[in-house]
Design a protein around this motif. Structure first.
Motif, PDB file in Angstrom:
ATOM      1  N   ALA A 122      18.353  73.838  35.717  1.00 16.61           N
ATOM      2  CA  ALA A 122      19.129  72.877  34.920  1.00 16.61           C
ATOM      3  C   ALA A 122      20.590  72.874  35.354  1.00 16.61           C
ATOM      4  CB  ALA A 122      19.006  73.213  33.437  1.00 16.61           C
ATOM      5  N   GLU A 123      21.128  74.056  35.642  1.00 16.43           N
ATOM      6  CA  GLU A 123      22.525  74.163  36.069  1.00 16.43           C
ATOM      7  C   GLU A 123      22.746  73.433  37.396  1.00 16.43           C
ATOM      8  OE1 GLU A 123      26.496  75.350  35.738  1.00 16.43           O
ATOM      9  OE2 GLU A 123      24.881  75.542  34.277  1.00 16.43           O
ATOM     10  N   LEU A 124      21.847  73.626  38.353  1.00 17.99           N
ATOM     11  CA  LEU A 124      21.979  72.959  39.647  1.00 17.99           C
ATOM     12  C   LEU A 124      21.809  71.449  39.507  1.00 17.99           C
ATOM     13  CD1 LEU A 124      20.004  75.476  41.907  1.00 17.99           C
ATOM     14  CD2 LEU A 124      22.487  75.130  41.830  1.00 17.99           C
ATOM     15  N   ALA A 125      20.902  71.021  38.633  1.00 16.33           N
ATOM     16  CA  ALA A 125      20.725  69.580  38.397  1.00 16.33           C
ATOM     17  C   ALA A 125      21.993  68.972  37.816  1.00 16.33           C
ATOM     18  CB  ALA A 125      19.541  69.342  37.466  1.00 16.33           C
ATOM     19  N   ASN A 126      22.653  69.689  36.930  1.00 19.56           N
ATOM     20  CA  ASN A 126      23.876  69.178  36.324  1.00 19.56           C
ATOM     21  C   ASN A 126      25.012  69.083  37.347  1.00 19.56           C
ATOM     22  OD1 ASN A 126      25.332  68.319  33.932  1.00 19.56           O
ATOM     23  ND2 ASN A 126      26.461  70.224  34.101  1.00 19.56           N
ATOM     24  N   THR A 127      25.079  70.055  38.247  1.00 18.22           N
ATOM     25  CA  THR A 127      26.081  70.005  39.308  1.00 18.22           C
ATOM     26  C   THR A 127      25.855  68.797  40.207  1.00 18.22           C
ATOM     27  OG1 THR A 127      26.229  72.418  39.290  1.00 18.22           O
ATOM     28  CG2 THR A 127      27.129  71.289  41.204  1.00 18.22           C
ATOM     29  N   ARG A 128      24.599  68.565  40.575  1.00 14.14           N
ATOM     30  CA  ARG A 128      24.263  67.405  41.385  1.00 14.14           C
ATOM     31  C   ARG A 128      24.585  66.112  40.634  1.00 14.14           C
ATOM     32  NH1 ARG A 128      24.383  64.689  45.822  1.00 14.14           N
ATOM     33  NH2 ARG A 128      22.572  63.367  46.245  1.00 14.14           N
ATOM     34  N   ARG A 129      24.322  66.088  39.357  1.00 21.68           N
ATOM     35  CA  ARG A 129      24.620  64.905  38.539  1.00 21.68           C
ATOM     36  C   ARG A 129      26.098  64.569  38.584  1.00 21.68           C
ATOM     37  NH1 ARG A 129      28.200  64.524  34.359  1.00 21.68           N
ATOM     38  NH2 ARG A 129      27.469  66.557  33.609  1.00 21.68           N
ATOM     39  N   LYS A 130      26.966  65.571  38.483  1.00 25.20           N
ATOM     40  CA  LYS A 130      28.410  65.329  38.512  1.00 25.20           C
ATOM     41  C   LYS A 130      28.837  64.678  39.819  1.00 25.20           C
ATOM     42  CE  LYS A 130      29.657  69.180  35.454  1.00 25.20           C
ATOM     43  NZ  LYS A 130      30.344  70.500  35.380  1.00 25.20           N
ATOM     44  N   SER A 131      28.303  65.170  40.906  1.00 22.82           N
ATOM     45  CA  SER A 131      28.655  64.623  42.211  1.00 22.82           C
ATOM     46  C   SER A 131      28.193  63.175  42.340  1.00 22.82           C
ATOM     47  CB  SER A 131      28.034  65.472  43.322  1.00 22.82           C
ATOM     48  OG  SER A 131      28.351  64.957  44.594  1.00 22.82           O
ATOM     49  N   LEU A 132      26.958  62.897  41.960  1.00 20.02           N
ATOM     50  CA  LEU A 132      26.435  61.532  42.028  1.00 20.02           C
ATOM     51  C   LEU A 132      27.216  60.599  41.107  1.00 20.02           C
ATOM     52  CD1 LEU A 132      22.580  62.182  42.063  1.00 20.02           C
ATOM     53  CD2 LEU A 132      23.981  61.364  43.973  1.00 20.02           C
ATOM     54  N   GLN A 133      27.553  61.098  39.945  1.00 16.39           N
ATOM     55  CA  GLN A 133      28.290  60.283  38.981  1.00 16.39           C
ATOM     56  C   GLN A 133      29.656  59.888  39.525  1.00 16.39           C
ATOM     57  OE1 GLN A 133      28.469  62.103  35.105  1.00 16.39           O
ATOM     58  NE2 GLN A 133      30.011  60.686  34.345  1.00 16.39           N
ATOM     59  N   ASN A 134      30.334  60.833  40.135  1.00 19.99           N
ATOM     60  CA  ASN A 134      31.651  60.548  40.707  1.00 19.99           C
ATOM     61  C   ASN A 134      31.552  59.486  41.802  1.00 19.99           C
ATOM     62  OD1 ASN A 134      34.567  61.466  40.885  1.00 19.99           O
ATOM     63  ND2 ASN A 134      33.937  61.739  43.009  1.00 19.99           N
ATOM     64  N   ASP A 135      30.544  59.618  42.695  1.00 21.38           N
ATOM     65  CA  ASP A 135      30.363  58.644  43.767  1.00 21.38           C
ATOM     66  C   ASP A 135      30.028  57.259  43.206  1.00 21.38           C
ATOM     67  OD1 ASP A 135      30.821  60.664  45.558  1.00 21.38           O
ATOM     68  OD2 ASP A 135      28.710  60.994  46.048  1.00 21.38           O
ATOM     69  N   LEU A 136      29.188  57.226  42.175  1.00 21.14           N
ATOM     70  CA  LEU A 136      28.765  55.946  41.619  1.00 21.14           C
ATOM     71  C   LEU A 136      29.924  55.225  40.929  1.00 21.14           C
ATOM     72  CD1 LEU A 136      26.615  53.889  41.035  1.00 21.14           C
ATOM     73  CD2 LEU A 136      25.829  55.261  39.102  1.00 21.14           C
ATOM     74  N   ILE A 137      30.773  55.966  40.238  1.00 19.19           N
ATOM     75  CA  ILE A 137      31.930  55.344  39.589  1.00 19.19           C
ATOM     76  C   ILE A 137      32.820  54.657  40.629  1.00 19.19           C
ATOM     77  CG2 ILE A 137      34.099  55.853  38.388  1.00 19.19           C
ATOM     78  CD1 ILE A 137      32.565  57.980  36.820  1.00 19.19           C
ATOM     79  N   LEU A 138      33.073  55.332  41.744  1.00 20.77           N
ATOM     80  CA  LEU A 138      33.879  54.744  42.805  1.00 20.77           C
ATOM     81  C   LEU A 138      33.225  53.481  43.352  1.00 20.77           C
ATOM     82  CD1 LEU A 138      34.939  57.978  44.743  1.00 20.77           C
ATOM     83  CD2 LEU A 138      36.330  56.644  43.142  1.00 20.77           C
ATOM     84  N   ASN A 139      31.898  53.514  43.516  1.00 24.29           N
ATOM     85  CA  ASN A 139      31.167  52.361  44.036  1.00 24.29           C
ATOM     86  C   ASN A 139      31.240  51.182  43.074  1.00 24.29           C
ATOM     87  OD1 ASN A 139      28.609  50.676  44.549  1.00 24.29           O
ATOM     88  ND2 ASN A 139      28.646  52.025  46.331  1.00 24.29           N
TER      89      ASN A 139
END
Length: 780
Positions: free
Chosen positions: A328-345
């Motif tokens: 769950a911790e690793l999934a949340n870390t990955r989520r943060k990264s994807l979220q940041n990229d998607l906001i920029l897009n």
């Protein structure tokens, strides 16, 4: 956000002595004066409600049988299942509310039905099945021998799927909190909090809380069967309630309060380990909303299948819990990264469209990961002040119809469910509630959907050109007010959430120092593209500053070396064991207006106080670059200038009024600060700090005298003492005098023409080649 947003602050109230006395019992350190203002503003204004709000022991929770005949039918059907040993399946959902609701039913029903033998659960896949019941899953359960499905956090609008289950010989009990269909479906029982009036204490229950009410009714109906106390489930209830952002009123607040207490002594190993990994104590709702909740949600957002989270929350196997919490911790870390990229897009796409004519933002892209669209839609909606719908158009294997799937989030009390429902003829499926919805539709319908939903918003009377968000502050404070005492007082409002938001503090004329950015790291020490900004906030009351953090931003986005107005929340960092600020919004201080008189030699004086009934002196300043060829050009230019002047004059009037009110609040804040510190101040210092003349300063002192202060003058030094005011003070004389004085200071000197051009927003380059005084006189 760095604001184009409007800032607003709630007015100060005259609080009755009896009210202050009750609050003071719970907050003796500062006397409760800050939190009393917040409680009164939030409508908690009688003794019974106040005590029940502050003390969960004084609150009387609502019986589960308030659901009436529906709950009785559910009990009858469960009694039959007990007697005939029928196979029961819990049908849950993959978000934190649905996962905790499934866990509550799994453990609660497990006291009556053997787990895995007679009782099992089913969590649909976020990517391949989406929310709600589906016929393929129901068919699988029928093959496995299921005779009763109990839904949680879903099912109310799945009319076709419910009918299909009935055809397969499966009964259904729905427990849910989402919008109800017009006609009751053919289920054994429909236990949905939306059946109640919106002022009922059960109306705002989330999915997990409704599920808990079902278990509570079962415990009361068969009291001799359970081996574990029902209170053991309350930590799971609190997690789902707070993570789902429902309004924490009535029984919602009570269950969240009791649940947070239960987290401190949780019997669930997964809850304990989640708190360890997010470095939180579990004694605050933010430990859920920023800690446990995102980690549970991240699993299905990244992997699609969130079912192992039920095992994480309910397993008593320490090694298995350890493994699952790391996942769950690793999934949340990955989520943060994807979220940041998607906001920029998303922001790049927004830069290419005309937002002035857009009421509802509808964007799509084949590369967007569908699991985090809801998170980003919420952020975009808040930042841009418009309902936002984001769709992923990636094609699916073995699918005959190319569907776009996505999430919608609303702002400013716009009922998003009704908006989306108005376009139901274009949709494949959708569901949700007024603030959030999930939907799917054929890709070829996206353009029609975008046009239709924007037209629907306009028809409902919303001005789609003026949906700029207003950031509301609860209290005006100084940096010196911040600290552990204020934190403890504001903590009386917890648990905070929808309907009872965390207190937002407005700090004016402050600056950021010691600013630096830092990427966060995952469990393996790898940096991810999700940043936070650390800073210290200073003002004249505390030059050494107060530390804070701004999540998801970089230091380049933070204004430095200028005075700012900020809205913050006061938090407690369990790692440093110190209070810290969480930055919500910032903008340059609006009272700072600078003119550069060296820009141009020609200068003009303008009277901005004009009304429509007065002669427009600005008409003498309208200059055209080229000589017009006919009178219609002149008349149109004149009319455009007059309309622009009216608009700017009105805007300036509003700006002066807002500035006057802010200055009065600052004056009151200074007086309170000096009262607490038992310090004095000179009149000259007050005039310089507040930018006042002797006349307006004296009016301000009189206004404070009418607002509960006593001031003493001695050798040009002022000493303030605060007493409780018993009547509503009249501030208008001071406000009027301030506005007049600021107008004179700003405009009764020569203003550079380039500055004038900027303020009037002339589209052409102004020159002195042609002077237009009126369209109805002959030019020389």
């Amino acid at each position: 956000m760095v604001s184009d947003s409007r800032f607003s602050i709630h007015p100060l109230y005259t609080i009755p002595e009896w009210f202050l006395a009750i609050v003071n019992q719970y907050s003796p350190e500062l006397g409760g004066r800050f939190v009393a203002q917040l409680l009164w503003h939030r409508g908690i204004q009688d003794p019974g409600t106040l005590i029940g709000f502050l003390d969960s022991k004084a609150y009387q929770p609502t019986s589960p049988f308030a659901f009436g005949q529906e709950m009785k039918w559910a009990m009858q059907r469960l009694k039959k299942a007990l007697e005939t040993k029928e196979r029961i399946t819990i049908w849950g959902d993959f978000d934190a509310d649905g996962i905790t609701a499934t866990s509550v039913l799994w453990e609660g029903l497990g006291q009556f039905f053997p787990q895995h033998l007679q009782l099992n659960y089913y969590i649909p896949n976020r990517f391949t099945e989406s929310h709600g019941l589906n016929c393929l899953g129901i068919e699988k359960l029928a093959v496995q021998g299921t005779k009763l499905i109990i839904t949680c956090d879903t099912g109310s609008t799945n009319l076709v799927e419910i009918e299909y289950a009935n055809q397969l010989g499966i009964d259904i009990i729905v427990t849910d909190h989402h919008t109800l269909p017009e006609d009751r479906p053919s289920v054994v029982a429909m236990i949905n909090s939306r059946y109640f009036a919106d002022n009922h204490p059960l109306f705002h229950l989330s999915g997990v809380a409704v599920a808990y009410k079902l278990i509570e009714a079962l415990y009361q109906t068969f009291p001799d069967l359970p081996q574990q106390p029902i209170e053991n489930l309350l930590d799971l209830v609190a997690i789902g309630l707070i993570a789902d952002l429902v309004q924490l009123k009535g029984d919602c607040r009570y269950l969240a309060q009791k649940g947070i207490e239960q987290i401190q002594k949780s019997t669930h190993l997964g809850v304990v380990k989640l708190l360890e990994y997010c470095k939180r104590n579990g004694d605050r709702p933010t430990d859920i909303s920023f800690g446990i909740g995102p980690r549970i949600n991240a699993v299905s957002r990244i992997h699609g299948d969130g079912s192992f989270c039920v095992e994480l929350l309910t397993s008593q196997d320490s090694k298995q819990c350890q493994k699952l919490v790391i996942d769950a911790e690793l999934a949340n870390t990955r989520r943060k990264s994807l979220q940041n990229d998607l906001i920029l897009n998303v922001k790049k796409k927004l830069a290419r469209i005309d937002l002035s004519t857009t009421g509802v933002i509808v964007l799509d892209d084949p590369q967007w990961p569908s699991g985090i669209l809801g998170l980003v839609a919420g952020q975009i909606a808040q930042e841009y002040g418009k309902p936002t719908i984001l769709l992923s158009t990636s094609s699916e294997e073995n699918s005959t119809t190319h569907l776009a799937r996505g999430s919608a989030r609303s702002v400013q009390n716009i009922d998003l469910y009704k908006l989306v429902n108005s376009q139901s003829h274009l949709l494949h499926r959708f569901g949700g509630h007024p603030l959030a919805a999930g939907l799917s539709l054929p890709v070829e319908n996206i353009s029609l959907f975008r046009e239709g939903i924007n037209q629907q918003l306009r028809q409902k009377g919303y001005d789609n050109l003026n949906l700029m968000p207003t950031v509301e502050a609860d209290l005006l404070v100084t940096v010196a007010d911040l600290g552990l005492s204020l934190y403890r007082e504001l903590k009386l409002l917890e648990p905070c959430g929808m309907g009872n938001p965390s207190p937002k503090l407005l700090i004016q004329n402050c600056r950021f120092i010691n600013v630096f950015s830092k990427n966060i790291e995952d469990l393996r020490g790898k940096k991810i593209r999700y940043q936070r900004v650390a800073f210290s906030l200073v003002d004249e009351t505390l030059p050494e500053g107060f530390e804070g953090v701004w999540w998801g931003h970089t230091s380049d986005e933070l204004p430095q070396n200028i005075n700012c107005d900020t809205i913050v929340e006061l938090d407690f960092n369990t790692k440093t064991e110190k209070c810290e600020l969480r930055l919500i919004a910032v903008r340059p201080t609006t009272s700072q207006i600078n003119y550069n008189e060296s820009l141009i030699e020609e200068q003009y004086l303008i009277d901005w106080r004009l009304t429509k009934d007065e002669t427009m002196s600005l008409e003498r300043l309208q200059l055209l670059e080229k000589c017009p060829t006919d009178w219609t050009e002149i008349q149109q230019a004149y009319r455009d200038a007059i309309a622009q002047q009216d608009k700017l004059a009105l805007a300036y009037s509003h700006s002066l009024k807002s500035s006057a009110e802010q200055t009065l609040q600052q004056f009151i804040g200074i007086a309170k600060y000096l009262t607490r510190r038992k310090q004095t101040i000179t009149k000259q210092q007050l005039k310089e700090k507040l930018n006042l003349s002797d006349h307006t300063l004296n009016l301000g002192l009189q206004t404070l005298a009418n607002s509960g202060f006593i001031y003493q003058l001695k050798n040009d030094t002022v000493k303030f003492t605060f007493i409780q005011s018993h009547h509503k003070a009249n501030h208008q004389d001071f406000l009027n005098a301030y506005q007049e004085e600021q107008f004179q200071k700003q405009y009764f000197y020569q203003v550079p023409l380039e500055t004038l051009q900027h303020q009037l927003n002339f589209s052409s380059t102004i020159s002195s080649s042609f002077n237009l005084s009126s369209p109805f006189t002959t030019p020389e």
